[in-house]
Design an enzyme around this catalytic site. Structure first.
Site, PDB file in Angstrom:
ATOM      1  N   ASP A  67       0.890  -1.098   0.041  1.00  0.00           N
ATOM      2  CA  ASP A  67      -0.017  -0.051   0.071  1.00  0.00           C
ATOM      3  C   ASP A  67       0.904   1.029  -0.054  1.00  0.00           C
ATOM      4  O   ASP A  67       2.035   1.324   0.194  1.00  0.00           O
ATOM      5  CB  ASP A  67      -0.920   0.061   1.018  1.00  0.00           C
ATOM      6  CG  ASP A  67      -0.257  -0.608   2.354  1.00  0.00           C
ATOM      7  OD1 ASP A  67       1.023  -0.258   2.711  1.00  0.00           O
ATOM      8  OD2 ASP A  67      -0.894  -1.096   3.336  1.00  0.00           O
ATOM      9  N   ASN A 135      -7.647  -3.470  14.619  1.00  0.00           N
ATOM     10  CA  ASN A 135      -8.995  -3.800  13.879  1.00  0.00           C
ATOM     11  C   ASN A 135      -9.296  -5.023  13.394  1.00  0.00           C
ATOM     12  O   ASN A 135     -10.105  -5.033  12.705  1.00  0.00           O
ATOM     13  CB  ASN A 135      -9.928  -2.514  13.704  1.00  0.00           C
ATOM     14  CG  ASN A 135      -9.137  -2.108  12.256  1.00  0.00           C
ATOM     15  OD1 ASN A 135      -8.194  -2.653  11.955  1.00  0.00           O
ATOM     16  ND2 ASN A 135      -9.677  -1.021  11.787  1.00  0.00           N
ATOM     17  N   HIS A 137      -7.570  -5.265  10.628  1.00  0.00           N
ATOM     18  CA  HIS A 137      -7.399  -4.899   8.934  1.00  0.00           C
ATOM     19  C   HIS A 137      -5.805  -5.528   8.590  1.00  0.00           C
ATOM     20  O   HIS A 137      -4.978  -5.626   9.506  1.00  0.00           O
ATOM     21  CB  HIS A 137      -7.258  -3.389   8.703  1.00  0.00           C
ATOM     22  CG  HIS A 137      -6.128  -2.825   9.049  1.00  0.00           C
ATOM     23  ND1 HIS A 137      -6.167  -1.790  10.012  1.00  0.00           N
ATOM     24  CD2 HIS A 137      -4.581  -2.585   8.736  1.00  0.00           C
ATOM     25  CE1 HIS A 137      -4.915  -1.055  10.119  1.00  0.00           C
ATOM     26  NE2 HIS A 137      -4.121  -1.790   9.367  1.00  0.00           N
ATOM     27  N   GLU A 142      -9.794  -2.483   5.561  1.00  0.00           N
ATOM     28  CA  GLU A 142     -10.465  -2.092   6.775  1.00  0.00           C
ATOM     29  C   GLU A 142     -11.801  -3.051   6.867  1.00  0.00           C
ATOM     30  O   GLU A 142     -12.055  -3.740   5.935  1.00  0.00           O
ATOM     31  CB  GLU A 142     -10.977  -0.763   7.140  1.00  0.00           C
ATOM     32  CG  GLU A 142      -9.848   0.460   6.804  1.00  0.00           C
ATOM     33  CD  GLU A 142      -8.973   0.652   7.980  1.00  0.00           C
ATOM     34  OE1 GLU A 142      -8.943  -0.326   8.785  1.00  0.00           O
ATOM     35  OE2 GLU A 142      -8.233   1.537   7.979  1.00  0.00           O
TER      36      GLU A 142
END
Length: 240
Positions: A67, A135, A137, A142
């Site tokens: 990314d 979380n 990810h 996400e």
């Protein structure tokens, strides 16, 4: 999924390096899928030390990164290409033209996503390194990201912005969007190596290993991968 629990971050990094070294040694023209963030820095330090001490070569190796922040220029010291150069590429003999990452400043963002998807088809990864967010990810996928997703632009959640703000002077400087490989792209790697350290990752690690396979916990898709290794410290593994 193979799970290796170690005591310290340094031990996690050494174990990760042993997996990476095996891939590079077995195939001097391997394609390495790489990650940014604080988690893989120790792995990269081990790669550099081994290159300097033992001469392990990366001249035939290609790399693709997960990314890149949208809107940051390659000259920004917060861009992920800068991170990779500073923490790995400038210290080994990989050819710059063989290192690949999304163009955060691309004028046509969909065209850039299409370009990167085509590149990933041309360069099937022998290994993909991943971290995991608090979380659940992976990359910047996400919670709620479709399992069939490919490279796309994502709006970062507040928890991810907060997690990443430690790398910036203030939380206001953290970009709100990023380019990221999709979950389908990640699953196409032949081997996956996922790293986690710290108690703040314990809930996500539980979801990764023992939770329901659900888009609510993107990392849970890795339960379906035929060759996935998790290396984590005792704090991250505390709920397993």
């Amino acid at each position: 999924m193979k799970v290796i629990v170690v005591k310290t971050y340094d031990e996690m990094s050494r174990e990760a390096f042993s997996v990476m070294k095996e891939v590079v040694t077995a195939n001097p023209r391997a394609v390495l899928g790489l990650a940014t963030g604080s988690t893989p820095i120790g792995l990269y330090q081990n790669m550099i030390a081994d290159h300097e001490k033992n001469g392990t070569s990366y001249r035939g190796i290609s790399t693709v990164n997960l990314d890149e922040y949208a809107g940051l220029d390659v000259t920004s010291d917060q861009s992920y290409i800068y991170f990779m150069r500073h923490n790995l590429f400038d210290h080994i003999d990989v050819k710059p033209e063989n290192t690949h990452i999304e163009n955060g400043k691309a004028a046509d963002r969909q065209a850039e996503c299409d370009r990167y998807n085509a590149l990933l088809e041309e360069l099937p990864r022998d290994i993909q390194v991943l971290g995991i967010g608090s979380n659940g990810h992976i990359a910047f996928n996400e919670p709620g990201t479709p399992f069939g997703s490919v490279t796309h632009i994502v709006d970062l959640t507040e928890s991810t912005i907060k997690d990443n703000s430690r790398m910036f002077a203030s939380i206001d400087e953290v970009p709100r969007q990023a380019f990221t490989m999709g979950l389908k792209n990640i699953m196409n790697a032949k081997k996956i190596l996922i790293l986690a350290n710290g108690a703040n990752k314990a809930k996500a690690v539980y979801g990764l290993v023992r939770g329901e396979v659900t888009e609510k916990v993107p990392a849970s898709i890795l339960q379906l991968h035929p060759d996935c290794t998790l290396i984590c410290d005792e704090a991250a593994a505390s709920l397993l």
